[in-house]
Write a protein that holds these residues in place. Structure first.
Motif, mmCIF file in Angstrom:
data_model
loop_
_atom_site.group_PDB
_atom_site.id
_atom_site.type_symbol
_atom_site.label_atom_id
_atom_site.label_comp_id
_atom_site.label_asym_id
_atom_site.label_seq_id
_atom_site.Cartn_x
_atom_site.Cartn_y
_atom_site.Cartn_z
ATOM 1 N N UNK A 181 17.455 22.523 -8.657
ATOM 2 C CA UNK A 181 18.754 22.227 -9.243
ATOM 3 C C UNK A 181 19.777 21.917 -8.162
ATOM 4 N N UNK A 182 19.738 22.693 -7.071
ATOM 5 C CA UNK A 182 20.660 22.427 -5.961
ATOM 6 C C UNK A 182 20.388 21.067 -5.340
ATOM 7 N N UNK A 183 19.104 20.749 -5.166
ATOM 8 C CA UNK A 183 18.758 19.448 -4.597
ATOM 9 C C UNK A 183 19.240 18.315 -5.494
ATOM 10 N N UNK A 184 19.162 18.533 -6.801
ATOM 11 C CA UNK A 184 19.603 17.498 -7.740
ATOM 12 C C UNK A 184 21.112 17.256 -7.619
ATOM 13 N N UNK A 185 21.886 18.341 -7.376
ATOM 14 C CA UNK A 185 23.329 18.163 -7.254
ATOM 15 C C UNK A 185 23.684 17.338 -6.027
ATOM 16 N N UNK A 186 22.821 17.360 -5.001
ATOM 17 C CA UNK A 186 23.095 16.585 -3.798
ATOM 18 C C UNK A 186 22.989 15.087 -4.041
ATOM 19 N N UNK A 187 22.392 14.693 -5.140
ATOM 20 C CA UNK A 187 22.313 13.273 -5.481
ATOM 21 C C UNK A 187 23.548 12.808 -6.252
ATOM 22 N N UNK A 188 24.408 13.761 -6.620
ATOM 23 C CA UNK A 188 25.627 13.440 -7.367
ATOM 24 C C UNK A 188 26.744 13.168 -6.366
ATOM 25 N N UNK A 189 27.297 11.964 -6.335
ATOM 26 C CA UNK A 189 28.335 11.655 -5.335
ATOM 27 C C UNK A 189 29.639 12.405 -5.555
#
Length: 296
Positions: free
Chosen positions: A82-90
């Protein structure tokens, strides 16, 4: 050992529901597909995980141990993913930034304020450091990028110059230089100068400008920050050469004059060479570029 995440999730579903059909419905799979995943997992582990009957499915001792351990491990894995996914959100995430003091005071607040208004879910962590420390932090990957004076070499960095920041003279309003809007550099010869020390990225450029303009420089005091230099000027200890972005700290009783011809420093965004920025870091990078355009 060739165990898939799909097999482990199927195992937890069967262990939790004690039933293959209900587990299959929860996973949106067919019952034969779930049965195959469990059979493959048991074959890979070489252990029986369930005792099956026509009425119920009961985990074996090995199955009970695996159920308890996997529930914790997969929860942690879900958090990591989930944390890694947030890193794809600009517009969401954490961005670490290092900036030299004159830019921390003169440019960074406006950039952070813009991000707070346009991307409030981005958390910005700022390091206020001298030039050498900013370069080391970027070089070592301790920060996502740096906001600094253009370094002497770009070999280790990818850089983007966002602003030309001219050097100005600051003196007391009762100084003889205070009468005009500008002053030629050679007039500084012999004057007691209060300059930033060599930890500053600007000092190298100021020294070069003094030499280029033929100034016989007399450096009386070296300080670590323009704010300190201004207090020294207030005390009548000399005059100072400072970047225009530092003038926010100028107090009544001091005046700033253009120095002719113009000498300037390049305000630069830096990141490690050949290293891409995360999407939220790119958002912050762009915000500082836009703020610099408005200042220009």
């Amino acid at each position: 050992m060739n165990v898939s995440l799909r097999q482990l999730r199927a195992f937890l579903a069967v262990a939790g529901h004690r039933h293959f059909r209900r587990a299959a419905e929860a996973l949106h799979l067919t019952q034969p597909a779930v049965s195959r995943l469990i059979a493959d997992l048991e074959a890979e582990l070489d252990v029986r995980l369930f005792d099956r009957s026509t009425r119920e499915v009961i985990p074996t001792e090995a199955g009970r141990y695996l159920e308890q351990a996997l529930a914790r491990v997969l929860d942690e894995l879900d958090g990591v993913l989930s944390h890694a996914r947030t890193q794809a959100d600009p517009f969401r995430g954490r961005v670490r930034l290092a900036a030299v003091p004159t830019l921390s005071a003169g440019l960074v607040p406006a950039g952070i304020a813009r991000c707070a208004a346009e991307a409030p879910s981005i958390e910005i962590i700022l390091r206020d450091q001298n030039q050498a420390q900013v370069l080391d932090a970027v070089r070592g990957g301790e920060v996502d990028f740096g906001l600094t004076v253009e370094p002497a070499t770009h070999e280790e960095f990818d850089a983007e110059t966002i602003l030309r920041d001219p050097f100005l003279l600051v003196c007391r309003d009762d100084h003889r230089f205070a009468n005009g809007p500008s002053l030629a550099w050679p007039a500084l010869s012999g004057e007691p100068l209060i300059l930033l020390d060599h930890a500053s990225g600007s000092r190298r450029l100021i020294d070069a400008a003094l030499a280029r303009q033929g100034v016989d420089a007399s450096v009386a005091i070296e300080v670590g920050h323009p704010h300190t230099a201004f207090r020294m000027v207030e005390a009548g200890l000399g005059i100072t050469i400072t970047p225009a972005l530092s003038l926010d700290a100028l107090r009544p009783g001091l005046v700033a004059l253009d120095l002719t011809p113009e000498e300037h420093r390049n305000v630069t965004l830096l990141r490690r060479r050949a290293r891409s920025l995360s999407p939220p870091a790119q958002t912050v990078w762009n915000a500082f570029r836009d703020i610099a355009l408005t200042l220009a």
